[in-house]
Design an enzyme around this catalytic site. Structure first.
Site, PDB file in Angstrom:
ATOM      1  N   TYR A 185      -2.357  -1.405  10.437  1.00 21.49           N
ATOM      2  CA  TYR A 185      -2.465  -1.629   8.983  1.00 21.49           C
ATOM      3  C   TYR A 185      -1.215  -1.100   8.280  1.00 21.49           C
ATOM      4  O   TYR A 185      -0.588  -1.817   7.495  1.00 21.49           O
ATOM      5  CB  TYR A 185      -3.720  -0.928   8.438  1.00 21.49           C
ATOM      6  CG  TYR A 185      -3.857  -1.066   6.940  1.00 21.49           C
ATOM      7  CD1 TYR A 185      -4.417  -2.212   6.369  1.00 21.49           C
ATOM      8  CD2 TYR A 185      -3.412  -0.062   6.079  1.00 21.49           C
ATOM      9  CE1 TYR A 185      -4.520  -2.346   4.984  1.00 21.49           C
ATOM     10  CE2 TYR A 185      -3.513  -0.193   4.702  1.00 21.49           C
ATOM     11  CZ  TYR A 185      -4.068  -1.336   4.162  1.00 21.49           C
ATOM     12  OH  TYR A 185      -4.167  -1.468   2.790  1.00 21.49           O
TER      13      TYR A 185
ATOM     14  N   SER B 299       0.869  -1.191   0.000  1.00 20.22           N
ATOM     15  CA  SER B 299       0.000   0.000   0.000  1.00 20.22           C
ATOM     16  C   SER B 299       0.897   1.229   0.000  1.00 20.22           C
ATOM     17  O   SER B 299       2.044   1.164   0.474  1.00 20.22           O
ATOM     18  CB  SER B 299      -0.840  -0.015   1.280  1.00 20.22           C
ATOM     19  OG  SER B 299      -1.431   1.253   1.504  1.00 20.22           O
TER      20      SER B 299
HETATM   21  N1  LIG Z   1      -8.631  -0.040  -1.304  1.00 24.00           N
HETATM   22  C1  LIG Z   1      -7.511   0.594  -1.002  1.00 24.00           C
HETATM   23  O1  LIG Z   1      -7.500   1.822  -0.843  1.00 24.00           O
HETATM   24  C2  LIG Z   1      -6.223  -0.160  -0.843  1.00 24.00           C
HETATM   25  C3  LIG Z   1      -5.030   0.566  -0.806  1.00 24.00           C
HETATM   26  C4  LIG Z   1      -3.830  -0.130  -0.648  1.00 24.00           C
HETATM   27  C5  LIG Z   1      -3.823  -1.503  -0.517  1.00 24.00           C
HETATM   28  N2  LIG Z   1      -5.007  -2.189  -0.578  1.00 24.00           N
HETATM   29  C6  LIG Z   1      -4.955  -3.633  -0.401  1.00 24.00           C
HETATM   30  O2  LIG Z   1      -5.663  -4.283  -1.431  1.00 24.00           O
HETATM   31  C7  LIG Z   1      -6.140  -5.548  -0.934  1.00 24.00           C
HETATM   32  C8  LIG Z   1      -7.605  -5.688  -1.295  1.00 24.00           C
HETATM   33  O3  LIG Z   1      -8.351  -4.716  -0.558  1.00 24.00           O
HETATM   34  P1  LIG Z   1      -9.678  -4.042  -1.166  1.00 24.00           P
HETATM   35  O4  LIG Z   1      -9.493  -2.573  -1.075  1.00 24.00           O
HETATM   36  O5  LIG Z   1     -10.035  -4.667  -2.431  1.00 24.00           O
HETATM   37  O6  LIG Z   1     -10.736  -4.382  -0.014  1.00 24.00           O
HETATM   38  P2  LIG Z   1     -11.862  -5.495   0.104  1.00 24.00           P
HETATM   39  O7  LIG Z   1     -12.892  -5.321  -0.965  1.00 24.00           O
HETATM   40  O8  LIG Z   1     -12.309  -5.482   1.523  1.00 24.00           O
HETATM   41  O9  LIG Z   1     -11.079  -6.844  -0.219  1.00 24.00           O
HETATM   42  C9  LIG Z   1     -10.398  -7.560   0.743  1.00 24.00           C
HETATM   43  C10 LIG Z   1     -10.338  -8.992   0.276  1.00 24.00           C
HETATM   44  O10 LIG Z   1      -9.553  -9.723   1.212  1.00 24.00           O
HETATM   45  C11 LIG Z   1     -10.263 -10.875   1.578  1.00 24.00           C
HETATM   46  N3  LIG Z   1      -9.906 -11.273   2.937  1.00 24.00           N
HETATM   47  C12 LIG Z   1      -9.907 -10.506   4.050  1.00 24.00           C
HETATM   48  N4  LIG Z   1      -9.555 -11.250   5.110  1.00 24.00           N
HETATM   49  C13 LIG Z   1      -9.326 -12.507   4.649  1.00 24.00           C
HETATM   50  C14 LIG Z   1      -8.943 -13.713   5.259  1.00 24.00           C
HETATM   51  N5  LIG Z   1      -8.732 -13.812   6.586  1.00 24.00           N
HETATM   52  N6  LIG Z   1      -8.781 -14.804   4.476  1.00 24.00           N
HETATM   53  C15 LIG Z   1      -9.015 -14.739   3.134  1.00 24.00           C
HETATM   54  N7  LIG Z   1      -9.399 -13.619   2.507  1.00 24.00           N
HETATM   55  C16 LIG Z   1      -9.559 -12.520   3.255  1.00 24.00           C
HETATM   56  C17 LIG Z   1     -11.730 -10.498   1.461  1.00 24.00           C
HETATM   57  O11 LIG Z   1     -12.520 -11.644   1.293  1.00 24.00           O
HETATM   58  P3  LIG Z   1     -13.528 -12.209   2.424  1.00 24.00           P
HETATM   59  O12 LIG Z   1     -14.055 -11.042   3.200  1.00 24.00           O
HETATM   60  O13 LIG Z   1     -14.555 -12.922   1.596  1.00 24.00           O
HETATM   61  O14 LIG Z   1     -12.704 -13.119   3.246  1.00 24.00           O
HETATM   62  C18 LIG Z   1     -11.709  -9.640   0.213  1.00 24.00           C
HETATM   63  O15 LIG Z   1     -11.808 -10.437  -0.933  1.00 24.00           O
HETATM   64  C19 LIG Z   1      -5.862  -5.556   0.563  1.00 24.00           C
HETATM   65  O16 LIG Z   1      -4.667  -6.290   0.818  1.00 24.00           O
HETATM   66  C20 LIG Z   1      -5.628  -4.098   0.874  1.00 24.00           C
HETATM   67  O17 LIG Z   1      -4.818  -3.899   2.006  1.00 24.00           O
HETATM   68  C21 LIG Z   1      -6.193  -1.555  -0.749  1.00 24.00           C
END
Ligand SMILES: NC(=O)c1ccc[n+]([C@@H]2O[C@H](COP(=O)([O-])OP(=O)(O)OC[C@H]3O[C@@H](n4cnc5c(N)ncnc54)[C@H](OP(=O)(O)O)[C@@H]3O)[C@@H](O)[C@H]2O)c1
Length: 247
Positions: free
Chosen positions: A149, A136
Site C-alpha cells: 500500500y 497518502s
Molecule cells: N482512510 C484513510 O486513512 C486514507 C488515508 C490516505 C489515503 N486514503 C485513500 O483514500 C481513498 C479512499 O479510501 P477510504 O479511506 O475512503 O476507504 P473506503 O471507504 O474503503 O473507500 C474505498 C473506495 O474505493 C473503491 N474501490 C476499491 N477498489 C475498487 C476497484 N477495484 N474499482 C473501483 N472502485 C474501487 C471502493 O468502492 P467499492 O468497494 O464499491 O468498489 C470505495 O468506494 C483510497 O485511495 C485510500 O487509499 C485513505
C-alpha cells in the site's frame, strides 16, 4: 480548481472519503457521479443521496472503458478524481502475501494509471479540466504493516508529479490529495481507530483548502504535514518510529 459548477467523476465513492467529498461537492453546486464495485451501495446512494452511480472495477480495463463511455455520453465531465483504493496488511515473510501485493498494485497504481489514461484526451477538450489523484501520508513515511500500500501511494505521488510536468502549459490542473489516517474502513475492511482524523473534519478541511487555494498542487490538511514534511525537515527517523509504535 473551482469548487462549484463542475461535473465530477469519482472512481470509488461508494464509501469513506470519496462518498463524503461527493456529498460536499454536490451540496456546493457540482454535478457528481460516483462509482465502485458494490452495486447495492450505488443503488442505495442513488436513492438516499441523489448521487448518480456507475458500476466500475478499476482492476478491469474493459470496465473502465464501459464506465467512461457511459458517463461521458450523459455528462460533460471536467473533473476526474481517482479515489478508488484498497489497503491491506501484509507479512512479507509469508510468501502468501504476493497475491495481496498484486491486487493492491492492480487497483491503487494501475487502476489510477488506467483511468487517467482513458480520461485524459477527453478531459483536455473540456473547460476547466482537473485530474485529482489520491495518495497518502504513507507515500512519504512507511507504515510497516502495509508495505505494498505504501509503495503504491509513493508511486501515485511520483506519477502525479510527472503528469503535472508533462501537462505544464496546458489548461489541465493536476492536484494530489494527500490524506492522513482518516476514520474509514479502508484498512483490512476493519473498524477505524478512533485516534484517526474524523471523516467529517477531513472533508471540511479539504473543501476549505480547495476553496482557499484554487491553484493548489497538493491538498494537505494539518494532520498530514508531519508525514509530508518528515524528510525535508530532518525528522524522518523519529517520524518512522512514532508512526510504527504499537503496530
Ligand atoms: N482512510 C484513510 O486513512 C486514507 C488515508 C490516505 C489515503 N486514503 C485513500 O483514500 C481513498 C479512499 O479510501 P477510504 O479511506 O475512503 O476507504 P473506503 O471507504 O474503503 O473507500 C474505498 C473506495 O474505493 C473503491 N474501490 C476499491 N477498489 C475498487 C476497484 N477495484 N474499482 C473501483 N472502485 C474501487 C471502493 O468502492 P467499492 O468497494 O464499491 O468498489 C470505495 O468506494 C483510497 O485511495 C485510500 O487509499 C485513505
Amino acid at each position: 480548481m473551482k469548487t462549484t459548477g463542475n461535473t465530477i467523476f469519482f472512481t470509488g465513492g461508494t464509501s469513506g472519503i470519496g462518498l463524503e467529498l461527493a456529498r460536499r461537492f454536490r451540496d456546493l453546486g457540482n454535478t457528481v457521479i460516483i462509482s465502485g464495485r458494490r452495486k447495492d451501495l450505488l443503488d442505495q446512494l442513488a436513492a438516499t443521496d441523489q448521487l448518480e452511480g456507475v458500476l466500475l472495477d478499476v482492476a478491469d480495463p474493459d470496465s473502465i472503458a464501459t464506465a467512461f463511455a457511459d458517463v461521458t455520453a450523459r455528462h460533460d465531465v471536467n473533473v476526474l478524481i481517482t479515489m478508488a483504493g484498497i489497503m491491506q496488511s501484509e507479512n512479507l515473510q509469508d510468501p502468501a502475501h504476493l497475491a495481496t501485493s498484486e491486487a493492491i498494485v492492480d487497483i491503487n497504481l494501475l487502476g489510477t494509471i488506467r483511468t487517467i489514461t482513458t480520461f485524459l484526451p477527453y478531459l483536455q477538450q473540456q473547460a476547466d479540466p482537473v485530474v485529482m489523484t489520491v495518495s497518502s501520508g504513507l507515500a512519504f513515511v512507511p507504515l510497516a504493516l502495509t508495505p505494498t500500500y505504501n509503495a503504491t501511494k509513493a508511486a501515485v505521488h511520483s506519477y502525479t508529479q510527472s503528469l503535472r510536468l508533462q501537462l505544464a502549459g496546458t489548461n489541465l490542473q493536476v492536484i494530489e490529495l494527500v490524506p492522513p489516517a482518516v476514520q474509514t474502513n479502508l484498512l483490512d475492511g476493519a473498524a477505524p481507530d478512533p485516534t484517526w482524523m474524523p471523516l467529517d473534519e477531513f472533508a471540511d478541511e479539504t473543501i476549505t483548502l480547495l476553496q482557499q487555494h484554487p491553484d493548489a498542487e497538493e491538498i494537505l490538511v494539518d494532520r498530514v504535514h508531519f508525514l509530508r514534511a518528515a524528510e525535508r525537515e530532518n525528522h524522518y527517523a523519529e517520524v518512522v518510529t512514532a508512526l510504527n509504535a504499537g503496530h
